[in-house]
Design a protein around this motif. Sequence first.
Motif, PDB file in Angstrom:
ATOM      1  N   THR A  67      73.312  74.395  72.836  1.00  0.00           N
ATOM      2  CA  THR A  67      73.796  74.944  71.878  1.00  0.00           C
ATOM      3  C   THR A  67      72.559  75.233  70.877  1.00  0.00           C
ATOM      4  N   MET A  68      72.647  76.682  70.481  1.00  0.00           N
ATOM      5  CA  MET A  68      71.608  77.067  69.573  1.00  0.00           C
ATOM      6  C   MET A  68      72.074  77.439  68.182  1.00  0.00           C
ATOM      7  N   SER A  69      71.444  76.879  67.250  1.00  0.00           N
ATOM      8  CA  SER A  69      71.661  77.073  65.786  1.00  0.00           C
ATOM      9  C   SER A  69      70.523  77.452  64.944  1.00  0.00           C
ATOM     10  N   ARG A  70      70.733  77.973  63.763  1.00  0.00           N
ATOM     11  CA  ARG A  70      69.791  78.480  62.832  1.00  0.00           C
ATOM     12  C   ARG A  70      70.216  77.807  61.479  1.00  0.00           C
ATOM     13  N   ASP A  71      68.828  77.237  60.960  1.00  0.00           N
ATOM     14  CA  ASP A  71      69.259  76.635  59.443  1.00  0.00           C
ATOM     15  C   ASP A  71      68.246  77.620  58.409  1.00  0.00           C
ATOM     16  N   ASN A  72      69.053  78.390  57.851  1.00  0.00           N
ATOM     17  CA  ASN A  72      68.207  79.548  57.117  1.00  0.00           C
ATOM     18  C   ASN A  72      67.376  78.915  55.910  1.00  0.00           C
ATOM     19  N   ALA A  73      68.026  77.623  55.509  1.00  0.00           N
ATOM     20  CA  ALA A  73      67.175  77.200  54.286  1.00  0.00           C
ATOM     21  C   ALA A  73      65.852  76.363  54.734  1.00  0.00           C
ATOM     22  N   LYS A  74      65.897  75.897  56.046  1.00  0.00           N
ATOM     23  CA  LYS A  74      64.567  75.440  56.714  1.00  0.00           C
ATOM     24  C   LYS A  74      63.819  76.509  57.512  1.00  0.00           C
ATOM     25  N   ASN A  75      64.242  77.793  57.589  1.00  0.00           N
ATOM     26  CA  ASN A  75      63.803  78.731  58.208  1.00  0.00           C
ATOM     27  C   ASN A  75      63.264  78.212  59.769  1.00  0.00           C
ATOM     28  N   THR A  76      64.495  77.605  60.333  1.00  0.00           N
ATOM     29  CA  THR A  76      64.080  77.052  61.626  1.00  0.00           C
ATOM     30  C   THR A  76      65.412  77.191  62.364  1.00  0.00           C
ATOM     31  N   VAL A  77      65.351  77.261  63.833  1.00  0.00           N
ATOM     32  CA  VAL A  77      66.349  77.399  64.908  1.00  0.00           C
ATOM     33  C   VAL A  77      66.163  76.179  65.558  1.00  0.00           C
ATOM     34  N   THR A  78      67.316  75.710  66.550  1.00  0.00           N
ATOM     35  CA  THR A  78      67.263  74.236  66.857  1.00  0.00           C
ATOM     36  C   THR A  78      67.988  74.833  68.345  1.00  0.00           C
ATOM     37  N   LEU A  79      67.853  74.127  69.585  1.00  0.00           N
ATOM     38  CA  LEU A  79      68.300  74.144  70.849  1.00  0.00           C
ATOM     39  C   LEU A  79      68.750  72.576  71.162  1.00  0.00           C
ATOM     40  N   GLN A  80      70.033  72.405  70.934  1.00  0.00           N
ATOM     41  CA  GLN A  80      70.617  71.143  71.339  1.00  0.00           C
ATOM     42  C   GLN A  80      70.935  71.214  72.735  1.00  0.00           C
ATOM     43  N   MET A  81      70.276  70.375  73.664  1.00  0.00           N
ATOM     44  CA  MET A  81      70.327  70.573  74.958  1.00  0.00           C
ATOM     45  C   MET A  81      70.936  69.154  75.705  1.00  0.00           C
ATOM     46  N   ASN A  82      72.121  69.311  76.043  1.00  0.00           N
ATOM     47  CA  ASN A  82      72.941  68.097  76.633  1.00  0.00           C
ATOM     48  C   ASN A  82      73.082  68.185  78.174  1.00  0.00           C
ATOM     49  N   SER A  83      73.178  67.116  78.907  1.00  0.00           N
ATOM     50  CA  SER A  83      73.631  67.050  80.193  1.00  0.00           C
ATOM     51  C   SER A  83      72.357  67.715  80.921  1.00  0.00           C
ATOM     52  N   LEU A  84      71.317  67.365  80.515  1.00  0.00           N
ATOM     53  CA  LEU A  84      70.151  67.909  81.153  1.00  0.00           C
ATOM     54  C   LEU A  84      70.214  67.734  82.609  1.00  0.00           C
ATOM     55  N   LYS A  85      69.620  68.649  83.441  1.00  0.00           N
ATOM     56  CA  LYS A  85      69.210  68.476  84.945  1.00  0.00           C
ATOM     57  C   LYS A  85      68.102  68.524  85.145  1.00  0.00           C
TER      58      LYS A  85
END
Length: 119
Positions: A67-85
């Motif tokens: 899941t990718m998301s963006r935090d405009n206040a922090k000027n960052t994006v994150t990539l939450q990676m689950n069930s990694l292979k």
Amino acid sequence: VQLQASGGGLVQPGGSLTLSCAASGFTLDDYVIGWFRQAPGKGREGVSCITSDGMTNYKEFVKGRFTMSRDNAKNTVTLQMNSLKPQDTAVYYCAAGWAPCYSGVKFSWGQGTLVTVSS
């Protein structure tokens, strides 16, 4: 103009990691931001992206897990990676630029963060 990627590491199969990409010198939500990866011995491939209006896109091989998301206040994006292979093992890069998500010109690339999925 700079991107700083972080959050990689070693994780067991089935585990989770969160990658972050922080921007300096420009505003992330003005551009298309993509996550790419390059596995050992392979070419770089797109993983996910988010457009300036907040629309996300995921490659089929990560749909339902990342899941990718963006935090405009922090000027960052994150990539939450689950069930990694194990096949998710790669150096992950964030990049900023223009549409299309994966083939559009990108003017800034983060330095890459290594994700290793192994038992």
